[in-house]
Write an enzyme that holds these catalytic residues in place. Sequence first.
Site, mmCIF file in Angstrom:
data_model
loop_
_atom_site.group_PDB
_atom_site.id
_atom_site.type_symbol
_atom_site.label_atom_id
_atom_site.label_comp_id
_atom_site.label_asym_id
_atom_site.label_seq_id
_atom_site.Cartn_x
_atom_site.Cartn_y
_atom_site.Cartn_z
ATOM 1 N N ARG A 78 0.860 -1.193 0.000
ATOM 2 C CA ARG A 78 0.000 0.000 0.000
ATOM 3 C C ARG A 78 0.896 1.242 0.000
ATOM 4 N NH1 ARG A 78 -2.627 2.815 4.890
ATOM 5 N NH2 ARG A 78 -4.795 3.317 4.368
ATOM 6 N N GLU A 169 -9.316 7.006 5.864
ATOM 7 C CA GLU A 169 -9.988 7.158 7.170
ATOM 8 C C GLU A 169 -11.020 8.284 7.133
ATOM 9 O OE1 GLU A 169 -6.921 5.202 10.355
ATOM 10 O OE2 GLU A 169 -6.806 7.378 10.127
ATOM 11 N N GLU A 273 -5.302 -0.990 8.074
ATOM 12 C CA GLU A 273 -4.167 -0.524 8.880
ATOM 13 C C GLU A 273 -4.183 -1.212 10.239
ATOM 14 O OE1 GLU A 273 -3.832 3.656 9.480
ATOM 15 O OE2 GLU A 273 -4.279 4.165 7.389
#
Length: 370
Positions: A78, A169, A273
Amino acid sequence: MRSPGRIVKAALLLAAVALPAAMLTPTDAAAANSLTMLGADVSSAQRAIDLGAKYYDSSGTAKDPLDILKGAGVNYVRLRIWNNPASGYNNKAKVLAYAKQVKAKGLKLLIDFHYSDTWADPGKQYKPAAWSSHGISALQTDVYNYTYDVCNSLKSQGTTPDSVQIGNEINVGMLWDDGKVVNNNFTNLGLLLKSGYNATKACNSSTQVIIHTADADSDSNARWFYDGIKAQGVNWDITGLSYYCMWHGTLANMGSVVSDMKSRYGKDVIIAETAYPFTSSDADSTANSVTSGCSGYPLTWAGQGAEFTAVQNTARSAGAIGVFYWEPTWYAVTGNGWDPANISGSGDGWDNMAIFNWTGQVNPNVKWTP
């Protein structure tokens, strides 16, 4: 990930309610499921290597960190992308260059669009300077054109992204204030997410679109968000959640959220994450973002490995298809700071969360397992 310099609100998040352990017992469901996206976000590695950082495998041999991670089980990388960061790193040109190295290793590629010149997370979603005066109509075009351009540039050099995140997020939206969810109004956010989705699919129909929140701590918050965008007609392929036990509560609770997200929306789920400290000590003058751990997992190399294994086991048992470790290669290297506006002068608040110690030796206990 929230910018590593921020103040942790751990106390508010450790009160997550644990659900019965029986819900997460490795049974037939766990045996039938596997983690196919074994990921690592190595967005800081390119700068570290440019500065001369060395990485050593468990036998003490210096190697490319991508090779070391691949040897530990990683199959997916990522990379975050900022529009025009002052640092000159994590921008389009740098991501294109590093994508070639990632793909040359036989690894898959996830591009994490922040749609900002700096960190985007639940507490801040700053527009890129170039879009600062744009309203929602222009921002839809901006998101489409930028997403398509980055994806198509990657595709043109033979490194088509396997997946992308439309935002990072985005618990209450992105590209604030226009794309912020206020009074439960998801209209503008829905428009922006559709632009990103459509651009990605126009570039490459098989690239999977992830929509990522840090809601692994709260099923009610996750339902509020994903119900909200679904009601706007937003489509996505994979639901991405952040999970850090010191901020997001128990493994059992995370597992229940993952399970509910999968069943409620009929889409694959990943932990986009996670990370855990191997020490509370600090390698540089910048304070650590995390200074404490979670019950049952000491702040040691063994504890770090065991906690990451537990996250994978819980996610797998709950039906997730992937887990990504955030910034495992970001050990303290002078000049590789957290602030893109002062990358040479700021430090590393994540040095105790990397899986490499302060001299670049890998933690042999950290493994990615299907």
